[in-house]
Motif scaffolding. Structure first.
Motif, PDB file in Angstrom:
ATOM      1  N   TRP A  83       0.872  -1.115  -0.085  1.00 19.22           N
ATOM      2  CA  TRP A  83      -0.117   0.142  -0.240  1.00 19.22           C
ATOM      3  C   TRP A  83       0.816   1.095   0.143  1.00 19.22           C
ATOM      4  O   TRP A  83       0.697   2.118  -0.668  1.00 19.22           O
ATOM      5  CB  TRP A  83      -0.847  -0.101   1.300  1.00 19.22           C
ATOM      6  CG  TRP A  83      -1.903   1.100   1.313  1.00 19.22           C
ATOM      7  CD1 TRP A  83      -1.692   2.339   1.989  1.00 19.22           C
ATOM      8  CD2 TRP A  83      -3.240   1.065   0.820  1.00 19.22           C
ATOM      9  NE1 TRP A  83      -2.873   2.834   1.736  1.00 19.22           N
ATOM     10  CE2 TRP A  83      -3.871   2.276   1.229  1.00 19.22           C
ATOM     11  CE3 TRP A  83      -3.958   0.237  -0.177  1.00 19.22           C
ATOM     12  CZ2 TRP A  83      -5.215   2.662   0.792  1.00 19.22           C
ATOM     13  CZ3 TRP A  83      -5.160   0.619  -0.293  1.00 19.22           C
ATOM     14  CH2 TRP A  83      -5.855   1.615  -0.102  1.00 19.22           C
ATOM     15  N   LYS A  84       1.874   1.352   0.712  1.00 21.49           N
ATOM     16  CA  LYS A  84       2.892   2.513   1.016  1.00 21.49           C
ATOM     17  C   LYS A  84       3.596   2.457  -0.338  1.00 21.49           C
ATOM     18  O   LYS A  84       3.792   3.904  -0.901  1.00 21.49           O
ATOM     19  CB  LYS A  84       3.984   2.316   2.261  1.00 21.49           C
ATOM     20  CG  LYS A  84       4.667   3.471   2.281  1.00 21.49           C
ATOM     21  CD  LYS A  84       5.480   3.183   3.527  1.00 21.49           C
ATOM     22  CE  LYS A  84       6.604   4.218   3.564  1.00 21.49           C
ATOM     23  NZ  LYS A  84       7.551   4.197   4.764  1.00 21.49           N
ATOM     24  N   GLN A  85       3.939   1.466  -0.989  1.00 23.05           N
ATOM     25  CA  GLN A  85       4.570   1.486  -2.216  1.00 23.05           C
ATOM     26  C   GLN A  85       3.771   2.029  -3.370  1.00 23.05           C
ATOM     27  O   GLN A  85       4.416   2.889  -4.163  1.00 23.05           O
ATOM     28  CB  GLN A  85       5.073   0.056  -2.575  1.00 23.05           C
ATOM     29  CG  GLN A  85       5.916   0.018  -3.945  1.00 23.05           C
ATOM     30  CD  GLN A  85       6.115  -1.563  -4.609  1.00 23.05           C
ATOM     31  OE1 GLN A  85       6.581  -2.236  -3.530  1.00 23.05           O
ATOM     32  NE2 GLN A  85       5.699  -1.814  -5.540  1.00 23.05           N
ATOM     33  N   GLY A 114       1.034   4.146  -3.010  1.00 25.14           N
ATOM     34  CA  GLY A 114       0.469   5.259  -2.810  1.00 25.14           C
ATOM     35  C   GLY A 114      -1.015   5.283  -3.450  1.00 25.14           C
ATOM     36  O   GLY A 114      -1.396   4.823  -4.188  1.00 25.14           O
ATOM     37  N   THR A 132      -2.349   7.944  -4.997  1.00 26.88           N
ATOM     38  CA  THR A 132      -2.497   7.980  -6.424  1.00 26.88           C
ATOM     39  C   THR A 132      -2.763   6.985  -7.474  1.00 26.88           C
ATOM     40  O   THR A 132      -3.446   7.113  -8.370  1.00 26.88           O
ATOM     41  CB  THR A 132      -1.421   9.030  -6.770  1.00 26.88           C
ATOM     42  OG1 THR A 132      -1.305  10.339  -6.235  1.00 26.88           O
ATOM     43  CG2 THR A 132      -1.532   9.617  -8.412  1.00 26.88           C
ATOM     44  N   ARG A 133      -2.082   6.016  -7.129  1.00 25.13           N
ATOM     45  CA  ARG A 133      -1.856   4.715  -8.138  1.00 25.13           C
ATOM     46  C   ARG A 133      -3.242   3.896  -7.841  1.00 25.13           C
ATOM     47  O   ARG A 133      -3.884   3.365  -8.378  1.00 25.13           O
ATOM     48  CB  ARG A 133      -0.803   3.799  -8.033  1.00 25.13           C
ATOM     49  CG  ARG A 133       0.527   4.510  -8.455  1.00 25.13           C
ATOM     50  CD  ARG A 133       1.804   3.427  -8.509  1.00 25.13           C
ATOM     51  NE  ARG A 133       2.847   3.904  -9.218  1.00 25.13           N
ATOM     52  CZ  ARG A 133       3.810   4.630  -8.566  1.00 25.13           C
ATOM     53  NH1 ARG A 133       3.869   4.638  -7.068  1.00 25.13           N
ATOM     54  NH2 ARG A 133       5.000   4.838  -8.996  1.00 25.13           N
ATOM     55  N   THR A 138      -7.386   6.381   3.976  1.00 21.50           N
ATOM     56  CA  THR A 138      -6.091   7.479   4.154  1.00 21.50           C
ATOM     57  C   THR A 138      -5.206   7.251   5.451  1.00 21.50           C
ATOM     58  O   THR A 138      -5.940   6.487   6.302  1.00 21.50           O
ATOM     59  CB  THR A 138      -6.813   8.804   4.265  1.00 21.50           C
ATOM     60  OG1 THR A 138      -7.676   9.226   5.285  1.00 21.50           O
ATOM     61  CG2 THR A 138      -7.543   9.420   2.959  1.00 21.50           C
TER      62      THR A 138
END
Length: 311
Positions: free
Chosen positions: A138-140, A142, A144-145, A162
Motif C-alpha cells: 500500500w505504501k509502495q 500510494g 495516486t496509483r 487515508t
C-alpha cells in the motif's frame, strides 16, 4: 360587517385558533414515513430462477442482526441479485484484492514483471491475509496509483483509506462485483496474465480462511476467494467475503458484505447462509462443498487491519 362586531382582542384569539386548526393537520401530513427495509432484487435469463433466489436469500437473512449487502452475477444464466449493493462498508482485508490488482495494473504500464520480493508480499497478503505485507505494498503504490486503478476499473464508489489505513477503504458490493468481473473476463484494464495470476493466488487461500462465500458451492467449481473482518465501536464486526467460481461450466461471482454483527462468527454464519441459498439455486442437483458453519471463535483468524483509534 361581522368583523366590526367582534372586539379586537377576541378577533386575535379567533385568528390564532383558526391558524392552529390549519397547521396541525399540515404538520401531521409532513411527518416523514419510516424508511422501507431494502429487499433482495434478482433478475435472470432462466425461468423461475430470479424468484427462487429472491425468496431463498430473503429467508436466509430472516432474523439475523447483520446489515448485509450482496451482489451476484452468473454469466451462464445471465442472473443478477443485489441487496444494498451501493452502500459503503469499511473494507477490512477484502481490499487486498484491489491492492494486488493495482500493483499488476501499474506494472503493466511499463511491461515489467513483479519482483521476487513483490511476489512474496503478494502471496502472504492474499493466501494468508498478512497485514504487514499489505501495508508495505500500500505504501509502495500510494493513493495516486490506487485511485488511478479504481478509475480505470470503474469502481466509482470505492474510496481508499487515508493515513495508511487501507482497511478503512470504503467499498460496495457492486464495486467488488465489478472487480471480480475484471478478474474473470477479458478486458482492457488487466491483461490475461495479470488475471490468471490473481485467480491463482485467490485459489490458494489457506484452509483456515476458506469460509464464507464458498459454503455450499458445487464441488466441481474452482473457488477464488478473499475474506475480511474488522471490529470497531460503531457497527460492531464488519465481516466480508468475495469470490469467483470458475471451471467446468461455472462462471459466476459473489460479494457479500456485512456489519452490525455482535460477533465475528455472526457475520460468517450470515454470509454462509446466503451463499448456500445462492449455490443451491444456481446448481440444485450438484454435489456441494462442505464448509462448516462456525459457532465458536477460531484462533486461526489473522489479526485485524490497523485503525487510527483501534476501534
Amino acid at each position: 360587517m361581522t368583523d366590526q362586531r367582534i372586539p379586537r382582542r377576541a378577533r386575535g384569539v379567533l385568528s390564532a385558533a383558526l391558524v392552529g386548526a390549519v397547521l396541525v393537520p399540515l404538520a401531521a401530513t409532513a411527518a416523514p414515513a419510516a424508511a422501507a427495509t431494502p429487499s433482495v432484487v434478482c433478475t435472470s435469463g432462466k425461468a423461475g430462477l430470479a424468484a427462487k433466489l429472491s425468496k431463498d436469500i430473503t429467508a436466509a437473512l430472516k432474523g439475523r442482526k447483520s446489515t448485509t449487502a450482496l451482489s451476484l452475477h452468473d454469466r451462464t444464466t445471465n442472473t443478477r441479485c443485489t441487496l444494498r449493493a451501493t452502500q459503503q462498508y469499511d473494507s477490512a482485508s477484502v481490499v487486498k484484492v484491489t491492492v494486488l490488482a493495482t500493483l499488476l495494473w501499474d506494472a503493466q504500464k511499463t511491461g515489467r514483471a513483479l519482483t521476487t520480493s513483490e511476489k512474496s508480499l503478494v502471496t502472504a497478503m492474499i493466501t494468508k491475509s498478512d497485514n504487514a505485507s499489505t501495508s508495505t505494498l500500500w505504501k509502495q503504490l500510494g493513493l495516486t496509483r490506487v485511485k488511478g486503478f479504481l478509475k480505470a476499473a470503474k469502481m466509482t464508489r470505492t474510496v481508499p483509506g487515508t493515513g495508511g489505513y487501507w482497511g478503512l477503504t470504503q467499498i460496495t458490493a457492486d464495486d467488488e462485483k465489478q472487480l471480480l468481473s475484471l478478474v474473470t473476463a477479458k478486458n482492457t484494464v488487466l491483461t490475461d496474465a495479470s488475471r490468471a495470476y490473481m485467480l491463482d493466488r485467490m485459489n490458494k487461500v489457506v484452509p483456515s480462511q476458506r469460509w464464507g462465500v464458498p459454503a455450499g458451492a458445487p464441488t466441481s467449481a474452482k473457488v477464488h476467494l478473499k475474506n475480511g473482518w474488522l471490529q470497531r465501536s460503531t457497527h460492531g464486526w464488519r465481516v466480508h467475503s468475495i469470490g469467483a467460481f470458475t471451471g467446468k461450466g461455472h462462471d459466476y461471482t459473489l460479494s457479500v458484505l456485512t456489519h452490525d454483527n455482535k460477533t465475528m462468527n455472526d457475520g460468517v454464519n450470515t454470509i454462509q447462509a446466503v451463499a448456500k441459498a445462492i449455490h443451491k439455486g444456481l446448481y440444485p442437483t450438484a454435489a456441494k462443498a462442505t464448509v462448516p458453519v462456525l459457532t465458536t471463535p477460531s484462533a486461526s483468524y489473522e489479526s485485524m487491519p490497523p485503525t487510527p483509534d483501534g476501534k
